[in-house]
Scaffold this active site. Structure first.
Site, mmCIF file in Angstrom:
data_model
loop_
_atom_site.group_PDB
_atom_site.id
_atom_site.type_symbol
_atom_site.label_atom_id
_atom_site.label_comp_id
_atom_site.label_asym_id
_atom_site.label_seq_id
_atom_site.Cartn_x
_atom_site.Cartn_y
_atom_site.Cartn_z
ATOM 1 N N LEU A 142 32.660 38.553 36.839
ATOM 2 C CA LEU A 142 33.119 39.134 35.219
ATOM 3 C C LEU A 142 34.020 37.786 35.106
ATOM 4 O O LEU A 142 33.583 37.486 34.034
ATOM 5 C CB LEU A 142 34.581 40.067 35.569
ATOM 6 C CG LEU A 142 34.897 41.110 33.808
ATOM 7 C CD1 LEU A 142 33.406 40.793 33.190
ATOM 8 C CD2 LEU A 142 35.700 41.487 34.256
ATOM 9 N N PRO A 145 35.208 30.722 33.498
ATOM 10 C CA PRO A 145 35.662 29.521 33.555
ATOM 11 C C PRO A 145 36.898 29.378 32.126
ATOM 12 O O PRO A 145 38.426 29.224 32.585
ATOM 13 C CB PRO A 145 35.331 27.884 33.498
ATOM 14 C CG PRO A 145 33.554 28.474 34.082
ATOM 15 C CD PRO A 145 33.617 29.869 33.841
ATOM 16 N N GLU A 374 43.021 41.227 38.047
ATOM 17 C CA GLU A 374 42.705 42.274 37.475
ATOM 18 C C GLU A 374 43.774 42.786 36.654
ATOM 19 O O GLU A 374 44.346 44.071 36.607
ATOM 20 C CB GLU A 374 43.617 43.022 38.505
ATOM 21 C CG GLU A 374 42.234 42.951 40.086
ATOM 22 C CD GLU A 374 40.624 42.547 39.668
ATOM 23 O OE1 GLU A 374 40.065 42.958 38.984
ATOM 24 O OE2 GLU A 374 40.452 42.731 41.386
#
Length: 395
Positions: A142, A145, A374
Site C-alpha cells: 500500500l 515512496p 499502521e
C-alpha cells in the site's frame, strides 16, 4: 470468619491480570512464549546486529504449525482463534522482537485478511491454506515512496488491456516483500482503488530488499517494483473497491500492534527490574534508591494500564463492537507508552542499556518503526480528534 488469604504480590503481574484470561488463552500464550524463548531469544541479538532474519521461511512454517498465521480467520486451514488469543500471541512475539511479530502481522492481519475478506472463493482456496501453514509468505503493498499517511494519493496504476490488467508503480517499506510468494497490491484504476494478487515471479515484478536500517533490523523489508506487470482478470480482489478495503486491513493489523508493543515494553521493564535488583552502587542495589523506584513504579503503571486497554479492546472485537476509533486509541497510547518504558529502562541500565546483551535498546529502536507504521501518532490523534469533535481536520 477470618478473611481469606490474599494472593502474593507478583512484581511481573502487579494487577493480577492473569485472572482475566481463560485456561485456553493462557495455554496459547504460554505455547508461543516457549517457542519464542527457544527459537528467537537465543539468536535475536546476533540477527539484529547482522541486520537479517535468517531462516525466515522455516520460522514461518513453525509459526504456521503453532496456528499463529491468520489465526483469527475461519476456514481454509485457519485456526479461528479469538481476538484476545491473537493479541496475546502478538505480545509474546514482540517480547522477543518486533520483527518477528511484524512477520506474523503482515502475513495474517494484512495479506491473509485481505484475501479472506475481499477475495473470491477460488482465491481463498488457492492461497489461504498454504499461507496458514507458512508454506507461502504474503506481503501487503500500500505505502509508496511519496504517499504514506495519504494512501489516496497513490500513483501505482492498473489499466485494463483486453481481459487482463497491467500494473505499473512502486511500493515502499514492505515487510516480507523479498520472500513473499504473493503480494497484495493496491492500485488506482479508472474504477477507483482496487486490490490485486501478484504472484512472485510475475514478469515485471521485483522486490529488492531495503538495507541500512537502524530499526526492525531482524526483519525483511523491501520495495515492490511493478513494471507493466500483466495479470489475468481473476487477480483482482472482487470484494474491495476504494480505500475502505485497504484501510479495513490496516485497522485489523493495528489491533495486533496494540498488544504487540506491550511485549517490547514488558521485556524492557523486566530487564530493568532485574538489573535494578542486582546492580549495586554506593553499597546497595540501585533498586533501593527512591528515584529508581519511582521509574519502576511509573513503568509498571503504564505497562499494565496498556494491557488492560488491549484486553478491553480484544473483548470488544470478539463481541463485534470494536470501532476503528477505539483501535486508534489503543495504538496511539500503547506504542507511545511502550517507547517511553523502553527509554526509561535504558536509563536504569545506564551504559549497559545500549548493549545488545540486554534487549532494551533493540526494542526501543524497533518501536520507532512501530510508532510510524499502521498510522503515525499524528494520524491517530486526528482520527480521535475527528471522533471527539465531529470535525475532519485531515485536510
Amino acid at each position: 470468619m477470618p478473611a481469606p488469604a490474599l494472593p502474593p504480590f507478583d512484581p511481573r503481574d502487579p494487577l493480577g491480570l492473569d485472572d482475566l484470561l481463560s485456561p485456553e488463552e493462557k495455554a496459547v500464550r504460554d505455547t508461543v512464549r516457549r517457542w519464542a524463548a527457544d527459537r528467537i531469544l537465543p539468536h535475536i541479538a546476533e540477527w539484529y546486529e547482522r541486520g537479517e532474519l535468517p531462516g525466515i521461511r522455516e520460522l514461518a512454517r513453525e509459526l504456521g504449525a503453532l496456528g499463529a498465521l491468520g489465526m483469527q480467520l475461519k476456514g481454509h486451514g485457519c485456526a479461528g482463534a479469538s481476538a484476545v488469543q491473537y493479541g496475546l500471541v502478538c505480545l509474546e512475539l514482540e517480547a522477543a522482537d518486533s520483527g518477528v511479530r511484524s512477520l506474523v502481522s503482515v502475513q495474517g492481519s494484512l495479506a491473509m485478511y485481505a484475501i479472506h475478506r475481499f477475495g473470491s472463493d477460488e482465491q481463498r482456496e488457492r492461497w489461504l491454506p498454504g499461507m496458514a501453514k507458512g508454506e507461502t509468505i504474503g506481503c501487503f503493498g500500500l505505502t509508496e515512496p511519496d504517499h504514506g499517511s495519504d494512501p489516496g494519493g497513490m500513483r501505482t496504476y492498473a489499466k485494463r488491456d483486453g481481459g487482463d490488467w497491467v500494473l505499473t508503480g512502486r511500493k515502499m517499506w514492505i515487510t516480507n516483500g523479498s520472500v513473499a510468494g504473493v503480494a497484495v497490491v493496491w492500485a488506482r484504476t479508472d474504477e477507483g482503488i482496487r486490490g490485486f494478487l501478484v504472484p512472485a515471479g510475475s514478469p515485471g515484478f521485483s522486490a529488492p530488499e531495503i538495507r541500512h536500517k537502524w530499526s526492525l533490523r531482524a526483519s525483511v523489508t523491501s520495495e515492490l517494483v511493478l513494471d507493466e506487470v500483466r495479470l489475468p482478470a481473476d487477480a483482482v480482489l472482487p470484494g474491495a473497491s476504494g480505500l475502505r478495503g485497504p484501510l479495513s486491513c490496516l485497522n485489523h493489523a493495528r489491533y495486533g500492534i496494540v498488544w504487540g508493543a506491550l511485549g517490547a515494553a514488558r521485556a524492557s521493564f523486566e530487564a530493568a527490574l532485574d538489573y535494578a535488583c542486582a546492580r549495586e552502587q554506593f553499597g546497595r542495589p540501585i533498586g533501593g534508591f527512591q528515584l529508581t523506584q519511582a521509574k519502576l513504579a511509573d513503568m509498571a503503571l503504564e505497562l499494565h494500564k496498556g494491557i488492560l486497554l488491549a484486553h478491553h479492546l480484544g473483548r470488544r472485537m470478539d463481541a463485534g463492537t470494536l470501532r476503528p476509533e477505539q483501535v486508534s486509541f489503543g495504538k496511539l497510547n500503547n506504542v507511545r507508552e511502550a517507547i517511553g518504558i523502553c527509554r526509561t529502562a535504558r536509563t536504569i541500565l545506564g551504559a549497559n542499556g545500549i548493549s545488545l546483551e540486554y534487549p532494551v535498546m533493540r526494542h526501543a529502536t524497533n518501536l520507532e518503526s512501530v510508532l510510524t507504521y499502521e498510522g503515525t501518532v499524528e494520524m491517530h490523534q486526528l482520527v480521535l480528534g475527528k471522533a471527539l469533535t465531529g470535525v475532519d481536520a485531515f485536510r
